[in-house]
Design a protein around this motif. Structure first.
Motif, PDB file in Angstrom:
ATOM      1  N   LEU A   7      37.657  35.749 -52.808  1.00  0.00           N
ATOM      2  CA  LEU A   7      38.760  34.984 -52.227  1.00  0.00           C
ATOM      3  C   LEU A   7      38.155  33.970 -51.268  1.00  0.00           C
ATOM      4  O   LEU A   7      37.304  34.316 -50.447  1.00  0.00           O
ATOM      5  N   ILE A   8      38.610  32.743 -51.381  1.00  0.00           N
ATOM      6  CA  ILE A   8      38.118  31.657 -50.538  1.00  0.00           C
ATOM      7  C   ILE A   8      39.292  31.132 -49.743  1.00  0.00           C
ATOM      8  O   ILE A   8      40.334  30.809 -50.317  1.00  0.00           O
ATOM      9  N   ALA A   9      39.129  31.039 -48.421  1.00  0.00           N
ATOM     10  CA  ALA A   9      40.239  30.591 -47.576  1.00  0.00           C
ATOM     11  C   ALA A   9      39.715  29.745 -46.418  1.00  0.00           C
ATOM     12  O   ALA A   9      38.595  29.926 -45.955  1.00  0.00           O
ATOM     13  N   GLY A  10      40.576  28.842 -45.981  1.00  0.00           N
ATOM     14  CA  GLY A  10      40.294  28.067 -44.780  1.00  0.00           C
ATOM     15  C   GLY A  10      41.027  28.698 -43.608  1.00  0.00           C
ATOM     16  O   GLY A  10      42.159  29.174 -43.752  1.00  0.00           O
ATOM     17  N   THR A  11      40.407  28.708 -42.451  1.00  0.00           N
ATOM     18  CA  THR A  11      41.019  29.351 -41.283  1.00  0.00           C
ATOM     19  C   THR A  11      42.232  28.601 -40.757  1.00  0.00           C
ATOM     20  O   THR A  11      43.014  29.145 -39.993  1.00  0.00           O
ATOM     21  N   LYS A  12      42.419  27.363 -41.178  1.00  0.00           N
ATOM     22  CA  LYS A  12      43.559  26.553 -40.728  1.00  0.00           C
ATOM     23  C   LYS A  12      44.610  26.372 -41.822  1.00  0.00           C
ATOM     24  O   LYS A  12      45.434  25.466 -41.762  1.00  0.00           O
ATOM     25  N   ASP A  13      44.584  27.247 -42.825  1.00  0.00           N
ATOM     26  CA  ASP A  13      45.527  27.154 -43.938  1.00  0.00           C
ATOM     27  C   ASP A  13      46.925  27.542 -43.462  1.00  0.00           C
ATOM     28  O   ASP A  13      47.148  28.656 -43.002  1.00  0.00           O
ATOM     29  N   ARG A  14      47.878  26.615 -43.580  1.00  0.00           N
ATOM     30  CA  ARG A  14      49.259  26.894 -43.178  1.00  0.00           C
ATOM     31  C   ARG A  14      50.101  27.399 -44.348  1.00  0.00           C
ATOM     32  O   ARG A  14      51.158  27.975 -44.139  1.00  0.00           O
ATOM     33  N   LEU A  15      49.627  27.193 -45.585  1.00  0.00           N
ATOM     34  CA  LEU A  15      50.371  27.663 -46.755  1.00  0.00           C
ATOM     35  C   LEU A  15      50.060  29.127 -47.079  1.00  0.00           C
ATOM     36  O   LEU A  15      50.916  29.847 -47.593  1.00  0.00           O
ATOM     37  N   LEU A  33      35.851  38.169 -49.105  1.00  0.00           N
ATOM     38  CA  LEU A  33      36.631  37.072 -48.543  1.00  0.00           C
ATOM     39  C   LEU A  33      35.675  36.127 -47.830  1.00  0.00           C
ATOM     40  O   LEU A  33      34.965  36.531 -46.915  1.00  0.00           O
ATOM     41  N   VAL A  34      35.648  34.893 -48.285  1.00  0.00           N
ATOM     42  CA  VAL A  34      34.819  33.865 -47.662  1.00  0.00           C
ATOM     43  C   VAL A  34      35.752  32.936 -46.902  1.00  0.00           C
ATOM     44  O   VAL A  34      36.677  32.372 -47.476  1.00  0.00           O
ATOM     45  N   LEU A  35      35.511  32.803 -45.605  1.00  0.00           N
ATOM     46  CA  LEU A  35      36.350  31.951 -44.751  1.00  0.00           C
ATOM     47  C   LEU A  35      35.585  30.696 -44.362  1.00  0.00           C
ATOM     48  O   LEU A  35      34.404  30.764 -44.011  1.00  0.00           O
ATOM     49  N   TYR A  36      36.291  29.568 -44.393  1.00  0.00           N
ATOM     50  CA  TYR A  36      35.714  28.303 -43.971  1.00  0.00           C
ATOM     51  C   TYR A  36      36.432  27.848 -42.711  1.00  0.00           C
ATOM     52  O   TYR A  36      37.621  27.507 -42.744  1.00  0.00           O
ATOM     53  N   GLU A  37      35.703  27.873 -41.619  1.00  0.00           N
ATOM     54  CA  GLU A  37      36.231  27.553 -40.298  1.00  0.00           C
ATOM     55  C   GLU A  37      36.761  26.126 -40.239  1.00  0.00           C
ATOM     56  O   GLU A  37      36.102  25.181 -40.659  1.00  0.00           O
ATOM     57  N   GLY A  38      37.993  26.002 -39.752  1.00  0.00           N
ATOM     58  CA  GLY A  38      38.579  24.700 -39.510  1.00  0.00           C
ATOM     59  C   GLY A  38      39.170  23.999 -40.718  1.00  0.00           C
ATOM     60  O   GLY A  38      39.723  22.914 -40.588  1.00  0.00           O
ATOM     61  N   LEU A  39      39.063  24.601 -41.892  1.00  0.00           N
ATOM     62  CA  LEU A  39      39.607  23.970 -43.089  1.00  0.00           C
ATOM     63  C   LEU A  39      40.957  24.563 -43.434  1.00  0.00           C
ATOM     64  O   LEU A  39      41.271  25.687 -43.079  1.00  0.00           O
TER      65      LEU A  39
END
Length: 70
Positions: A7-15, A33-39
């Motif tokens: 799972l790939i997610a951005g820490t700023k994802d609003r959806l 789970l891989v998180l991308y800070e600020g995306l």
């Protein structure tokens, strides 16, 4: 589910907020789970290298790096 799951997610994802991504990963045995800070949503469209690096991580962790057809 028994297939390797990334799972790939951005820490700023609003959806699809971070807490939901974490719950989803926790509900899939062995999921990473891989998180991308600020995306935000769909961080791999922001930078294609992110998708490549995350996929390489998954393949390496599954011992499949360098196999034909992968």
């Amino acid at each position: 589910m028994t297939a390797p799951t990334l799972l790939i997610a951005g820490t700023k994802d609003r959806l699809y907020p971070l807490d939901l991504a974490e719950q989803t990963a926790a509900g899939i045995p062995g999921a990473e789970l891989v998180l991308y800070e600020g995306l935000g949503h769909r961080p791999t469209l922001t930078d294609k290298r992110l998708a490549r690096d995350a996929l390489a991580f998954l393949l390496k962790s599954e011992g499949r790096q360098g196999q034909a057809g992968v």
